[in-house]
Design an enzyme around this catalytic site. Structure first.
Site, PDB file in Angstrom:
ATOM      1  N   LYS A 115     -42.914   1.740  66.665  1.00 11.16           N
ATOM      2  CA  LYS A 115     -43.003   3.036  65.970  1.00 11.16           C
ATOM      3  C   LYS A 115     -42.949   4.118  67.023  1.00 11.16           C
ATOM      4  CE  LYS A 115     -45.905   2.290  61.905  1.00 11.16           C
ATOM      5  NZ  LYS A 115     -47.191   2.721  61.322  1.00 11.16           N
ATOM      6  N   GLU A 123     -59.401   1.489  68.647  1.00 11.49           N
ATOM      7  CA  GLU A 123     -58.244   0.790  68.059  1.00 11.49           C
ATOM      8  C   GLU A 123     -58.420  -0.726  68.198  1.00 11.49           C
ATOM      9  OE1 GLU A 123     -56.087   2.291  66.223  1.00 11.49           O
ATOM     10  OE2 GLU A 123     -55.527   4.245  67.068  1.00 11.49           O
ATOM     11  N   LYS A 174     -51.442  -7.864  66.982  1.00 16.59           N
ATOM     12  CA  LYS A 174     -50.526  -6.833  66.479  1.00 16.59           C
ATOM     13  C   LYS A 174     -49.088  -7.358  66.481  1.00 16.59           C
ATOM     14  CE  LYS A 174     -49.071  -2.115  66.338  1.00 16.59           C
ATOM     15  NZ  LYS A 174     -49.161  -0.745  66.787  1.00 16.59           N
ATOM     16  N   GLU A 210     -43.264  -1.969  58.133  1.00 15.51           N
ATOM     17  CA  GLU A 210     -44.463  -1.582  57.396  1.00 15.51           C
ATOM     18  C   GLU A 210     -44.234  -1.473  55.897  1.00 15.51           C
ATOM     19  OE1 GLU A 210     -47.172   1.130  59.403  1.00 15.51           O
ATOM     20  OE2 GLU A 210     -47.726   1.962  57.468  1.00 15.51           O
ATOM     21  N   ARG A 249     -48.231  -4.865  57.494  1.00 16.88           N
ATOM     22  CA  ARG A 249     -48.490  -3.998  58.645  1.00 16.88           C
ATOM     23  C   ARG A 249     -49.430  -2.844  58.314  1.00 16.88           C
ATOM     24  NH1 ARG A 249     -44.145  -1.764  63.214  1.00 16.88           N
ATOM     25  NH2 ARG A 249     -45.686  -0.539  64.354  1.00 16.88           N
ATOM     26  N   ASN A 300     -53.644   0.343  59.439  1.00 20.40           N
ATOM     27  CA  ASN A 300     -54.076   1.711  59.137  1.00 20.40           C
ATOM     28  C   ASN A 300     -55.539   1.771  58.732  1.00 20.40           C
ATOM     29  OD1 ASN A 300     -51.537   2.680  59.692  1.00 20.40           O
ATOM     30  ND2 ASN A 300     -50.829   2.443  57.585  1.00 20.40           N
ATOM     31  N   HIS A 328     -57.672   4.831  59.194  1.00 23.23           N
ATOM     32  CA  HIS A 328     -56.747   5.929  59.473  1.00 23.23           C
ATOM     33  C   HIS A 328     -56.563   6.889  58.302  1.00 23.23           C
ATOM     34  CE1 HIS A 328     -55.993   3.770  63.116  1.00 23.23           C
ATOM     35  NE2 HIS A 328     -55.095   4.647  63.532  1.00 23.23           N
ATOM     36  N   HIS A 371     -57.165  10.257  59.829  1.00 25.64           N
ATOM     37  CA  HIS A 371     -56.112  11.279  59.944  1.00 25.64           C
ATOM     38  C   HIS A 371     -56.550  12.589  59.294  1.00 25.64           C
ATOM     39  CE1 HIS A 371     -52.504   8.355  60.627  1.00 25.64           C
ATOM     40  NE2 HIS A 371     -53.073   8.735  61.763  1.00 25.64           N
ATOM     41  N   HIS A 385     -58.405  11.008  68.693  1.00 30.47           N
ATOM     42  CA  HIS A 385     -57.937  10.089  67.658  1.00 30.47           C
ATOM     43  C   HIS A 385     -58.874   8.895  67.436  1.00 30.47           C
ATOM     44  CE1 HIS A 385     -55.105   7.910  65.150  1.00 30.47           C
ATOM     45  NE2 HIS A 385     -55.207   6.870  65.951  1.00 30.47           N
TER      46      HIS A 385
HETATM   47  N1  LIG Z   1     -46.652   4.311  67.931  1.00 30.71           N
HETATM   48  C1  LIG Z   1     -47.756   3.794  67.461  1.00 30.71           C
HETATM   49  O1  LIG Z   1     -47.750   2.728  66.848  1.00 30.71           O
HETATM   50  C2  LIG Z   1     -49.040   4.504  67.709  1.00 30.71           C
HETATM   51  C3  LIG Z   1     -50.249   3.861  67.447  1.00 30.71           C
HETATM   52  C4  LIG Z   1     -51.434   4.530  67.744  1.00 30.71           C
HETATM   53  C5  LIG Z   1     -51.378   5.804  68.303  1.00 30.71           C
HETATM   54  N2  LIG Z   1     -50.185   6.399  68.544  1.00 30.71           N
HETATM   55  C6  LIG Z   1     -50.102   7.726  69.145  1.00 30.71           C
HETATM   56  O2  LIG Z   1     -50.638   7.651  70.451  1.00 30.71           O
HETATM   57  C7  LIG Z   1     -51.056   8.958  70.831  1.00 30.71           C
HETATM   58  C8  LIG Z   1     -52.374   8.870  71.565  1.00 30.71           C
HETATM   59  O3  LIG Z   1     -52.170   8.116  72.729  1.00 30.71           O
HETATM   60  P1  LIG Z   1     -53.220   8.102  73.910  1.00 30.71           P
HETATM   61  O4  LIG Z   1     -54.575   8.027  73.364  1.00 30.71           O
HETATM   62  O5  LIG Z   1     -52.749   7.089  74.870  1.00 30.71           O
HETATM   63  O6  LIG Z   1     -53.098   9.592  74.481  1.00 30.71           O
HETATM   64  P2  LIG Z   1     -52.294  10.254  75.703  1.00 30.71           P
HETATM   65  O7  LIG Z   1     -50.986   9.625  75.893  1.00 30.71           O
HETATM   66  O8  LIG Z   1     -52.329  11.702  75.448  1.00 30.71           O
HETATM   67  O9  LIG Z   1     -53.215   9.931  76.957  1.00 30.71           O
HETATM   68  C9  LIG Z   1     -54.497  10.465  77.017  1.00 30.71           C
HETATM   69  C10 LIG Z   1     -54.765  11.203  78.331  1.00 30.71           C
HETATM   70  O10 LIG Z   1     -54.927  10.243  79.378  1.00 30.71           O
HETATM   71  C11 LIG Z   1     -54.091  10.564  80.480  1.00 30.71           C
HETATM   72  N3  LIG Z   1     -53.773   9.279  81.120  1.00 30.71           N
HETATM   73  C12 LIG Z   1     -52.927   8.332  80.676  1.00 30.71           C
HETATM   74  N4  LIG Z   1     -53.029   7.231  81.424  1.00 30.71           N
HETATM   75  C13 LIG Z   1     -53.944   7.488  82.381  1.00 30.71           C
HETATM   76  C14 LIG Z   1     -54.520   6.735  83.437  1.00 30.71           C
HETATM   77  N5  LIG Z   1     -54.178   5.445  83.621  1.00 30.71           N
HETATM   78  N6  LIG Z   1     -55.434   7.313  84.214  1.00 30.71           N
HETATM   79  C15 LIG Z   1     -55.833   8.593  83.992  1.00 30.71           C
HETATM   80  N7  LIG Z   1     -55.355   9.360  82.986  1.00 30.71           N
HETATM   81  C16 LIG Z   1     -54.417   8.801  82.202  1.00 30.71           C
HETATM   82  C17 LIG Z   1     -52.935  11.306  79.872  1.00 30.71           C
HETATM   83  O11 LIG Z   1     -52.319  12.142  80.800  1.00 30.71           O
HETATM   84  C18 LIG Z   1     -53.625  12.110  78.768  1.00 30.71           C
HETATM   85  O12 LIG Z   1     -54.187  13.272  79.309  1.00 30.71           O
HETATM   86  C19 LIG Z   1     -51.135   9.784  69.567  1.00 30.71           C
HETATM   87  O13 LIG Z   1     -50.093  10.712  69.557  1.00 30.71           O
HETATM   88  C20 LIG Z   1     -50.941   8.755  68.449  1.00 30.71           C
HETATM   89  O14 LIG Z   1     -50.276   9.300  67.336  1.00 30.71           O
HETATM   90  C21 LIG Z   1     -49.023   5.763  68.261  1.00 30.71           C
HETATM   91 ZN   LIG Z   2     -54.574   4.921  65.563  1.00 35.62          ZN
END
Ligand SMILES: NC(=O)c1ccc[n+]([C@@H]2O[C@H](COP(=O)([O-])OP(=O)(O)OC[C@H]3O[C@@H](n4cnc5c(N)ncnc54)[C@H](O)[C@@H]3O)[C@@H](O)[C@H]2O)c1
Ligand SMILES: [Zn+2]
Length: 366
Positions: free
Chosen positions: A153, A195, A237, A247, A251, A255, A258, A262, A274
Site C-alpha cells: 500500500k 502496530e 502480515k 484488501e 486484510r 485495521n 484504526h 483515524h 498514529h
Molecule cells: N502503507 C501502509 O501499509 C502503512 C501502514 C501503517 C502506516 N502507514 C503510514 O506510515 C506513516 C507513519 O510512519 P512512521 O511512523 O514510520 O513515521 P515517519 O516516517 O514520519 O518517521 C517518524 C520519524 O522518525 C524519523 N526516523 C525514521 N527512522 C529513524 C531512525 N532510524 N532513527 C531516528 N529517526 C528516524 C523520521 O525522520 C521521522 O521524523 C503514516 O503516514 C502512515 O499513514 C502506512
Molecule cells: Zn496503522
C-alpha cells in the site's frame, strides 16, 4: 516459535493476481552495512533514485548513498522534509520533476530509506512515474519494519483525509535492519509497538502472549526481542497480504483500532502520533466488543495491560470534540462505501471484520 534465536530471516510474500508473483523480505541485524554492495550488484546498469527524509539522511541514507556510489551504482539522493506533511501532492510533483530531470527510465529503481512516510511517498512516486517502476524499501522506523513496509500500500494524504490518494505497488524487496532502531525517538518507538500489538491481537494469540511476557524488556528496546517481534509481525502480515493483496476481505483485520484511531487523528489535527491514536482506538473498540457481547472483559483487560506496560494510551483523549470526532468517523465511513465498518475482537488473536456498531455504543466510549 516464539523463542528461537534470530540470525538472518527471510520471509516471502507470495502474490497470485499481481504482475510479480513474490518478493523477499530480509530481516537481519547489521544488514545496512552489506546492503549497498548487494543492491549495487543486483541493479547494475540501472539508475537508482534514493528517497529519504532529512533525519534519516543524517543518520543512515547519506552514508548508504556514498557507499552504493563507491560500489559503482548510478545513484541520485533525494531528500524530503521529515513528517506527515511530506505525503502531499506538492512533494510528489517535486519528486516526479526531479526523477524526470535526472533521466528516469522504465528500468530505473526507487529506493526508500526511512519510515512509513518515506515508504508511502516514495512507493507512490515509483507507482506513478512512467506508469510504475521498481521499488525497494529499507524501513528505518519500528512502525515501518513491523507494518507499513509490507503489503504494497503506497500513497499520500489529501486535505479531506489521510491516505486517500494511493495505489497498490508491491516492492521488489524489503530490507530490515533492526540495528537502526537505536536512534529512533521513544515516541516513534512506541508507535511501532502499537502496530505490533495490533497485529498480535488481531491475528495470533500466541504472539500476543509473547508480547505480554516480554513487554517490559521490549519497552527498554531489547534488540533480540525486537528482532523476534519484527520477524513474527512481518510473517503474519505477509501471510494476510498473500491471501488478500487488495484488501477485499481478510486484510481488513489489520485495521483493528484504526476506525476510531483515524477519527482521533483527524479530529485532533494529527497532533497525536498514529500509534498512540490506534492504541486508544484499539482499547475503545475492544470495549465496544465487550459491550456487544463478543469479547470477554478479561481479554479486554489483557489488551489494556499490554498497552499500558508499553506506555501507550488506552483511552480516547478527553479533549476530543464530540462533533468533530463523529464527523471524522463519517468521512471514513463514506470512503468505505457506507455503513459503519469496525474490526472487532472476538478473542485475543481472533477478530471479525465489517461489524456494524450502534451509534450509542460509539458515543459511550467517548
Ligand atoms: N502503507 C501502509 O501499509 C502503512 C501502514 C501503517 C502506516 N502507514 C503510514 O506510515 C506513516 C507513519 O510512519 P512512521 O511512523 O514510520 O513515521 P515517519 O516516517 O514520519 O518517521 C517518524 C520519524 O522518525 C524519523 N526516523 C525514521 N527512522 C529513524 C531512525 N532510524 N532513527 C531516528 N529517526 C528516524 C523520521 O525522520 C521521522 O521524523 C503514516 O503516514 C502512515 O499513514 C502506512
Ligand atoms: Zn496503522
Amino acid at each position: 516459535m516464539w523463542s528461537h534465536d534470530m540470525e538472518m530471516k527471510n520471509i516471502r510474500v507470495r502474490l497470485t493476481p499481481s504482475t510479480r508473483t513474490s518478493y523477499a523480505i530480509q530481516i537481519k541485524s547489521g544488514l545496512l552495512v552489506s546492503l549497498p554492495a548487494t543492491l549495487a550488484s543486483a541493479y547494475r546498469g540501472r539508475r537508482i533514485f534514493i528517497i529519504t527524509d532529512a533525519n534519516v539522511a543524517a543518520y543512515y541514507a547519506s552514508r548508504f548513498h556514498r557507499r552504493i556510489v563507491q560500489e559503482g551504482a548510478e545513484t541520485v539522493l533525494l531528500e524530503v522534509a521529515p513528517g506527515e506533511l511530506s505525503k502531499s501532492h506538492a512533494v510528489v510533483h517535486a519528486l516526479h520533476t526531479k526523477l524526470l530531470a535526472y533521466g528516469v527510465r522504465r528500468d530505473s529503481v526507487v529506493m526508500a530509506i526511512g519510515g512509513g512516510v518515506v515508504g508511502d511517498l516514495a512507493g507512490y512516486v515509483a507507482a506513478t512515474i512512467l506508469r510504475g517502476i521498481s521499488y525497494v524499501h529499507i524501513p528505518t522506523t519500528l512502525l515501518a519494519q513491523v507494518d507499513s513496509s509490507v503489503g504494497g500500500k503506497v500513497g499520500i494524504n489529501h486535505a479531506r483525509g489521510k491516505n486517500l490518494i494511493g495505489a497498490f505497488h508491491q516492492p521488489d524487496g524489503v530490507f530490515i535492519d533492526p540495528d537502526v532502531l537505536h536512534t529512533l525517538p521513544a515516541v516513534e518507538f512506541r508507535n511501532g509497538l502499537a502496530e505490533g500489538v495490533k497485529i498480535a491481537a488481531a491475528l495470533d494469540g500466541g504472539f500476543f502472549e509473547y508480547l505480554e511476557r516480554s513487554s517490559f524488556a521490549l519497552r527498554k528496546g531489547n534488540t533480540r526481542l525486537l528482532s523476534q517481534v519484527i520477524h513474527t509481525a512481518v510473517g503474519l502480515k505477509a501471510g494476510v497480504v498473500s491471501r488478500d493483496e487488495r484488501e477485499q476481505g481478510l486484510r481488513k483485520v489489520l485495521n483493528l483500532g484504526h476506525t476510531l484511531g483515524h477519527a482521533v487523528e483527524s479530529a485532533t489535527g494529527y497532533a497525536i502520533p498514529h500509534g498512540y491514536a490506534i492504541a486508544a482506538g484499539m482499547a475503545a473498540e475492544a470495549k465496544i466488543a465487550v459491550d456487544m457481547g463478543f469479547l470477554r472483559s478479561k481479554e479486554y483487560r489483557r489488551l489494556v495491560t499490554v498497552l499500558q506496560t508499553l506506555r501507550l494510551p488506552t483511552r480516547l483523549p478527553g479533549s476530543l470534540n464530540r462533533k468533530t470526532f463523529l464527523g471524522a468517523l463519517n468521512v471514513d465511513k463514506k470512503a468505505e462505501g457506507g455503513g459503519t465498518r469496525f474490526v472487532l475482537l472476538k478473542s485475543i488473536g481472533e477478530s471479525m471484520i465489517g461489524v456494524d456498531v450502534p451509534q450509542n455504543l460509539i458515543e459511550a466510549v467517548l
